[in-house]
Motif scaffolding. Structure first.
Motif, PDB file in Angstrom:
ATOM      1  N   THR A 288       0.827  -1.203   0.000  1.00  0.00           N
ATOM      2  CA  THR A 288       0.000   0.000   0.000  1.00  0.00           C
ATOM      3  C   THR A 288       0.861   1.253   0.000  1.00  0.00           C
ATOM      4  N   ALA A 289       1.966   1.216   0.719  1.00  0.00           N
ATOM      5  CA  ALA A 289       2.866   2.361   0.747  1.00  0.00           C
ATOM      6  C   ALA A 289       3.688   2.481  -0.528  1.00  0.00           C
ATOM      7  N   LEU A 290       3.980   1.353  -1.175  1.00  0.00           N
ATOM      8  CA  LEU A 290       4.856   1.351  -2.353  1.00  0.00           C
ATOM      9  C   LEU A 290       4.144   1.814  -3.617  1.00  0.00           C
ATOM     10  N   LEU A 291       2.938   1.343  -3.857  1.00  0.00           N
ATOM     11  CA  LEU A 291       2.298   1.517  -5.167  1.00  0.00           C
ATOM     12  C   LEU A 291       2.061   2.972  -5.576  1.00  0.00           C
ATOM     13  N   PRO A 292       1.605   3.870  -4.693  1.00  0.00           N
ATOM     14  CA  PRO A 292       1.324   5.237  -5.172  1.00  0.00           C
ATOM     15  C   PRO A 292       2.541   5.955  -5.727  1.00  0.00           C
ATOM     16  N   SER A 293       3.661   5.890  -5.046  1.00  0.00           N
ATOM     17  CA  SER A 293       4.846   6.643  -5.463  1.00  0.00           C
ATOM     18  C   SER A 293       5.956   5.775  -6.029  1.00  0.00           C
TER      19      SER A 293
END
Length: 640
Positions: free
Chosen positions: A197-202
């Protein structure tokens, strides 16, 4: 053919020529007999050695022969191109391109395709730069792999979809094993979900704290950093995993050290206050304790004896508190010697079980055999154990919970320490006060039942011995307290028991001089010594003492240190100069042992000394120490 058809053919021919010339590769068309029909400028540019031969009608075999003869191609390249031409003549519809090395290291890719009329089309392109880039990329990949293989970091490359591991460094294999799926090294599934979840956006994650699983299945705290990139047309994750176990252990060790330093600073700051208070109390306490003990021996009335006993007990308790204050605040090093802790523990247990009337707990000792010695002050260490036993017993009596104390002693060879666990089954220590239990003067006991210096003293003593003392969680239900003491092992064992001569007897009548600027204290010491049938003179100044020493020889000289005029140190120096024989008969009674200059002087002169408040038994021991020193001096002179 009419005019329109001729115009159309002409336009088509012009377009064909334009397209052929626009190609970025060389092109040549040969007929069924191998004669050159058409070619473009790139074909000429790619073959400069035979450019003068390239014209319509030139034969394929001639061009090939001359290219080899003029050094444009090697014999191997000529043979391979002849083979291509034979394959076309044999009716193959397509042929595999061949690489041809030209002059100056240039590299060409040559392909032949048959035409409908029985001839063939030859295409030629310069692939020197492409091959150089490919070689460079291959070298970079090899270098990166060597770097990653040698890198101590645990590096992995995994597919975003499915989590399949594409690459892992040797460090990652050592840390995480050879799991095919990256999600298996996450010990908590929810943490992997948070990671994605933390990796995918940025497309990046930095130092995310997770719980990882080692190759052996054990879990450990970790930091993971990752980047999402594209590799060969698919989304992949490049990540590093850092084991935080050692870091957290070091942080805990530093926190423990900071706490020890903090405690030491608090005790040091408190020491000056305690020293001042204790010094002012020493003289009056000496008077109260001494006279109370003398009255107890002189009075027969039971009612009065009971009152005297209460006064004596209270005064002695005050005396012990003052001495504890001084012991806790004092900065001088302990008197260290190789010691078997089993003896110190057994002495403390015996003192409490058999000597303390209010001690009711059952004490069980489990001491490992062949326990290594530690370098310590056995008296201070015994006092530490007594304090811990007394605290546990009092807590159980006051709460009505528990009745047993267990002492486990063992060695830890890996750490080079001796571990002492003191456990009880009492009410335990509430979590909200655990961080304060070693604070000086902090106590939860009722007024008059505790001073708040027992654990602070224990902490100070253990720290001075290079060890640690801490409170452990000793049971799951919260009952009971467990203190763990760790002391470094002494490397060299004693070779044998030390032989100590017995103290000399004091049955003979001694002439003693007492010097103290406090008349009450001087009179008290005089009266106590006279009760032992000694002849005692008391004076209140160093100058008066010198006058008396000029007219009378004394077996023992007891002097205070801090006095107006000629103080104890000055008197000692005058005796060294004018009465050197009297120095060996001198001892000190002082309440100023906190001052650095006092401690240095006592260490330098090497004379026996007694710390106030004065207790009769301690005073007798001091006199015996002076006599023992004289005895040893006589023996030394006889041997000489």
């Amino acid at each position: 053919m009419n005019t329109g058809d001729r115009i159309a053919d002409s336009a088509g021919e012009a377009l064909f020529v334009e397209v052929v010339e626009a190609l970025h590769e060389g092109l040549a068309v040969f007929d069924e007999s191998g004669c050159l029909l058409r070619y473009n400028r790139h074909f000429v540019a790619l073959n400069p050695p035979i450019a003068d031969l390239i014209r319509p009608g030139a034969r394929w075999d001639v061009l090939l022969r001359e290219a080899h003869g003029r050094g444009a191609i090697s014999e191997v390249a000529r043979a391979r191109m002849n083979a291509l031409e034979r394959q076309i003549a044999a009716g193959l519809s397509t042929t595999e391109p061949v690489e041809v090395e030209g002059p100056n290291g240039t590299l060409f890719e040559v392909a032949m395709h048959p035409t409908a009329t029985g001839g063939f089309v030859l295409t030629e392109r310069d692939i020197t730069e492409r091959r150089r880039l490919a070689e460079a990329e291959r070298e970079v990949e090899q270098m990166l792999r060597r770097v990653l293989d040698a890198c101590p970091a645990a590096v992995m490359m995994t597919r975003l979809e499915g989590g399949e591991v594409i690459y892992r460094s040797p460090a990652a294999i050592e840390l995480l094993g050879l799991e095919r799926k990256s999600y298996r090294w996450f010990a908590r599934p929810e943490e992997r979900a948070d990671f994605l979840t933390a990796l995918l956006p940025s497309g990046r994650v930095d130092d995310m704290q997770v719980t990882a699983r080692r190759s052996d299945g054990s879990e450990f705290p970790a930091l993971v950093s990752a980047r999402q990139i594209e590799h060969r047309g698919e989304a992949v994750i490049v990540s590093t995993v850092t084991d935080r176990s050692r870091e957290l252990a070091l942080r805990q060790a530093l926190a423990d050290q900071r706490e020890q330093i903090f405690q030491a600073e608090k005790l040091s700051a408190l020491g000056e206050l305690l020293a001042g208070v204790a010094h002012e109390l020493n003289n009056p306490l000496s008077v109260v304790v001494g006279h109370a003990l003398m009255l107890r021996d002189e009075i027969d009335d039971p009612a009065i004896l009971a009152r005297i006993g209460k006064i004596s007990d209270a005064a002695e308790r005050c005396s012990r508190i003052v001495k504890a204050f001084l012991a806790m605040a004092r900065q001088q090093p302990a008197e260290l010697e190789p010691t078997n802790l089993a003896e110190a523990i057994e002495m403390a247990v015996e003192a409490m079980v058999n000597g303390a009337s209010e001690f009711h707990a059952e004490v069980e000792c489990s001491i490992a055999p062949d326990l290594p010695e530690v370098l310590c002050d056995s008296h201070q260490m015994s006092q530490v154990f007594i304090n811990l036993l007394a605290n546990a017993d009092q807590a159980m009596r006051m709460s009505g919970v528990g009745s047993r104390i267990r002492i486990d002693v063992r060695s830890d060879g890996a750490q080079g320490t001796v571990l002492i666990d003191i456990l009880d089954d009492g009410p335990g220590i509430p979590p909200e006060i655990r961080s304060r239990i070693f604070d000086p003067l902090f106590t939860t006991k009722a007024p008059g039942q505790g001073t708040g210096i027992g654990l602070a003293f224990a902490h100070r003593v253990i720290s001075a011995h290079g060890g640690t003392i801490r409170l452990l969680d000793c049971s799951g239900d919260g009952r009971g307290a467990c203190f763990r003491i760790s002391l470094p092992v002494h490397e060299t064992r004693r070779s044998g028991a030390e032989v100590v001569d017995p103290l000399p007897e004091q049955s003979q009548e001694l002439r003693i001089l007492v010097i103290d600027d406090e008349p009450e204290v001087a009179d008290l010491i005089r009266d106590l010594l006279r009760r032992d049938a000694h002849l005692v003179d008391s004076v209140t100044s160093g100058e008066t003492a010198l006058t008396m020493l000029g007219h009378q020889r004394y077996d023992v000289i007891l002097s205070d240190l801090k006095m107006p005029g000629l103080d104890g140190r000055g008197l000692y120096e005058v005796l060294q100069r004018d009465f050197p024989d009297a120095v060996s008969r001198m001892a000190f009674v002082t309440g100023d042992t906190m001052a650095r200059e006092t401690r240095n002087f006592l260490a330098e002169c090497g004379r026996p000394w007694l710390e106030k408040p004065v207790i009769p038994d301690d005073l007798r021991k001091l006199v015996r120490a002076v006599l023992e020193g004289q005895q040893e001096r006589r023996k030394a002179n006889e041997r000489a």
